[in-house]
Design an enzyme around this catalytic site. Structure first.
Site, mmCIF file in Angstrom:
data_model
loop_
_atom_site.group_PDB
_atom_site.id
_atom_site.type_symbol
_atom_site.label_atom_id
_atom_site.label_comp_id
_atom_site.label_asym_id
_atom_site.label_seq_id
_atom_site.Cartn_x
_atom_site.Cartn_y
_atom_site.Cartn_z
ATOM 1 N N LYS A 1 0.913 -1.226 -0.084
ATOM 2 C CA LYS A 1 -0.028 -0.050 -0.215
ATOM 3 C C LYS A 1 0.814 1.194 0.123
ATOM 4 C CE LYS A 1 0.898 1.086 4.512
ATOM 5 N NZ LYS A 1 1.443 2.395 5.014
ATOM 6 N N PRO B 1 9.321 -4.826 0.114
ATOM 7 C CA PRO B 1 10.304 -4.670 1.452
ATOM 8 C C PRO B 1 9.515 -4.652 2.546
ATOM 9 C CG PRO B 1 10.668 -3.139 -0.570
ATOM 10 C CD PRO B 1 9.037 -3.801 -0.817
ATOM 11 N N VAL B 2 10.326 -5.479 3.575
ATOM 12 C CA VAL B 2 9.708 -5.638 5.015
ATOM 13 C C VAL B 2 9.963 -4.716 5.664
ATOM 14 C CG1 VAL B 2 10.038 -7.262 6.933
ATOM 15 C CG2 VAL B 2 9.992 -8.213 4.842
ATOM 16 N N ALA B 3 8.889 -4.164 6.762
ATOM 17 C CA ALA B 3 8.960 -3.049 7.610
ATOM 18 C C ALA B 3 9.501 -1.750 7.014
ATOM 19 C CB ALA B 3 10.242 -3.429 8.959
ATOM 20 N N GLY C 1 6.997 0.609 5.829
ATOM 21 C CA GLY C 1 5.814 1.561 5.593
ATOM 22 C C GLY C 1 4.988 1.284 4.254
ATOM 23 N N GLY D 1 3.422 -4.458 3.887
ATOM 24 C CA GLY D 1 3.506 -5.861 3.339
ATOM 25 C C GLY D 1 3.001 -6.941 4.423
ATOM 26 N N GLY D 2 3.554 -6.987 5.462
ATOM 27 C CA GLY D 2 3.053 -7.955 6.760
ATOM 28 C C GLY D 2 1.475 -7.613 6.813
ATOM 29 N N SER D 3 1.005 -6.741 7.047
ATOM 30 C CA SER D 3 -0.506 -6.463 7.234
ATOM 31 C C SER D 3 -1.299 -6.988 6.210
ATOM 32 C CB SER D 3 -0.895 -4.851 7.307
ATOM 33 O OG SER D 3 -0.155 -4.489 8.320
ATOM 34 N N ASP E 1 -3.218 -1.452 10.026
ATOM 35 C CA ASP E 1 -3.291 -1.501 8.575
ATOM 36 C C ASP E 1 -4.084 -2.573 7.937
ATOM 37 O OD1 ASP E 1 -2.117 0.915 7.999
ATOM 38 O OD2 ASP E 1 -0.025 -0.034 7.891
HETATM 39 O O1 C5P Z 1 -1.535 -1.473 15.046
HETATM 40 P P1 C5P Z 1 -0.302 -1.906 14.738
HETATM 41 O O2 C5P Z 1 0.434 -2.935 15.456
HETATM 42 O O3 C5P Z 1 -0.053 -1.870 13.255
HETATM 43 O O4 C5P Z 1 0.450 -0.520 15.502
HETATM 44 C C1 C5P Z 1 1.822 -0.515 15.827
HETATM 45 C C2 C5P Z 1 2.285 0.891 16.402
HETATM 46 O O5 C5P Z 1 1.906 2.056 15.706
HETATM 47 C C3 C5P Z 1 1.324 1.092 17.772
HETATM 48 O O6 C5P Z 1 1.817 0.107 18.880
HETATM 49 C C4 C5P Z 1 1.214 2.394 17.944
HETATM 50 O O7 C5P Z 1 2.662 2.635 18.650
HETATM 51 C C5 C5P Z 1 1.594 2.833 16.778
HETATM 52 N N1 C5P Z 1 0.310 3.163 16.096
HETATM 53 C C6 C5P Z 1 -0.487 4.442 16.503
HETATM 54 N N2 C5P Z 1 -1.454 4.759 15.958
HETATM 55 C C7 C5P Z 1 -2.294 4.274 15.055
HETATM 56 C C8 C5P Z 1 -1.642 3.001 14.515
HETATM 57 C C9 C5P Z 1 -0.215 2.483 14.909
HETATM 58 O O8 C5P Z 1 0.096 5.190 17.414
HETATM 59 N N3 C5P Z 1 -3.322 4.518 14.362
#
Ligand code: C5P
Length: 350
Positions: free
Chosen positions: A22, A117-119, A121, A124-126, A165
């Site tokens: 994405k 690519p992993v991690a 932005g 990919g994992g989501s 995500d």
């Molecule tokens: O939901 P996810 O595991 O992808 O989020 C990872 C981290 O990103 C959360 O623990 C939080 O620190 C941050 N986050 C946030 N607000 C969001 C999505 C993610 O603060 N809407």
């Protein structure tokens, strides 16, 4: 959702899914919630760049995962997508626990070919997790057993629980994403030729929790003009809902490249990212944006072919030292596109 599919015999034909990357074309952080997460306003689109998942019945009694393509670093938790691999198995386990005893939730052997690519932005994992939820529900015949509406509801609840995500990827197209990510309002596809996209992903981690923490706590990581990204994001969502042409998206590249409230925070967390962005602007003479919490930088083009030409310019700049990227390894440089409404096929005639 379409008609519930009759389950295939997974020994004869594995269930296959593409799990696209994405791009956040806009990302406004509109507030902090009591649970510590952040409310967002983001126009997101899937990309042609995708992982591929294939699911069959495992020989043994436990779920297995085999990853090819890009390696997933052990314990990687970079962009909040978690370890893409673990998220896949977590999605299977969560689905099994949620659907109950009426469904024969047999053990799964999953092949995951990583192209995203992993991690990075890029989600990919989501996306792998969302594709996996969809695949196991089909493979186990969950829609037939539970009813389509109930299966859809369970899938959506599981997606939101697995990661912020993940719900976006169940929508299967562009969307306006709000709340912490669980509120997904589908948008039509772009009209016209698919815009090209150059992605430059330095080999450094920009862990999502750290980027948000910098946003919260570090004055240097705050956007200078609070509110302007939200306005740009709301404007884009309205235009897109009315049917946005792909050439119109291109003319907005400059606005979109600065419509990410996490950009300054990513620069704080990843030393060298700001310099890379400037070098790319200098070399490509185009606006350069950040996807999600980074560290992937993006550049829009009229076509994937143009993006491919730009990828050669970046490769040459990296080789001659005019572009320097943070990280121990060279960055991934990928040309892809934003899928648009399929062009009307000319009648081939007879
Ligand atoms: O939901 P996810 O595991 O992808 O989020 C990872 C981290 O990103 C959360 O623990 C939080 O620190 C941050 N986050 C946030 N607000 C969001 C999505 C993610 O603060 N809407």
């Amino acid at each position: 959702m379409t008609e519930p599919a009759v389950p295939k015999d997974p020994r004869l034909s594995p269930v296959v899914r593409l799990a696209p990357a994405k791009l956040n074309l806009t990302l406004a952080v509109v507030g902090r919630r009591v649970d510590g997460l952040h409310d967002l306003h983001s126009v997101m689109t899937p990309l042609a760049l995708a992982d591929r998942l294939s699911l069959a019945r495992a020989h043994g009694s436990s779920d297995t995962l085999h990853v090819t393509g890009r390696p997933i670093p052990v314990g990687e938790d970079g962009d909040g997508d978690g370890d893409g691999g673990n998220l896949v198995l977590r999605a299977v386990a969560a689905a099994r626990a949620a659907i109950g005893p009426d469904v024969d939730a047999w053990p799964c052997a999953v092949l995951l070919n990583k192209a995203v690519p992993v991690a990075a932005g890029l989600g990919g994992g989501s996306s792998d997790a969302a594709a996996m939820l969809d695949a196991v529900f089909e493979a186990w015949g969950a829609e037939l057993a539970l009813g389509a509406a109930s299966a859809t509801g369970i899938r959506a609840t599981l997606a939101a629980r697995i990661g912020s995500d993940v719900p976006f990827f169940l929508a299967g197209g562009p969307a306006l994403v709000t709340g912490r990510g669980e509120s997904v309002d589908a948008l039509p596809r772009l009209v016209g030729p698919a815009p090209g996209l150059l992605l430059v992903t330095p080999s450094v981690a920009a862990p999502t929790p750290r980027v948000f923490a910098a946003f919260d706590d570090d004055p240097a990581a705050r956007p200078s003009d609070q509110g302007s990204v939200r306005a740009a994001s709301e404007h884009l969502a309205v235009e897109w809902r009315g049917g946005l042409r792909s050439d119109a998206l291109l003319t907005r590249a400059g606005v979109l490249a600065s419509a990410n409230d996490l950009a300054a925070a990513a620069d704080v967390v990843v030393p060298g990212l700001r310099a890379l962005r400037r070098a790319l602007v200098r070399s490509l003479r185009r606006p350069v944006g950040l996807s999600g919490s980074g560290p992937t930088l993006w550049v829009l083009y009229a076509s994937e072919a143009e993006a491919r030409v730009a990828s050669a310019v970046v490769a040459a700049g990296l080789a001659d030292g005019s572009i320097i990227a943070p990280g121990a390894e060279p960055p991934s440089v990928i040309a892809t596109n934003i899928p648009s409404e399929a062009p009307v096929m000319e009648d081939a005639g007879s």
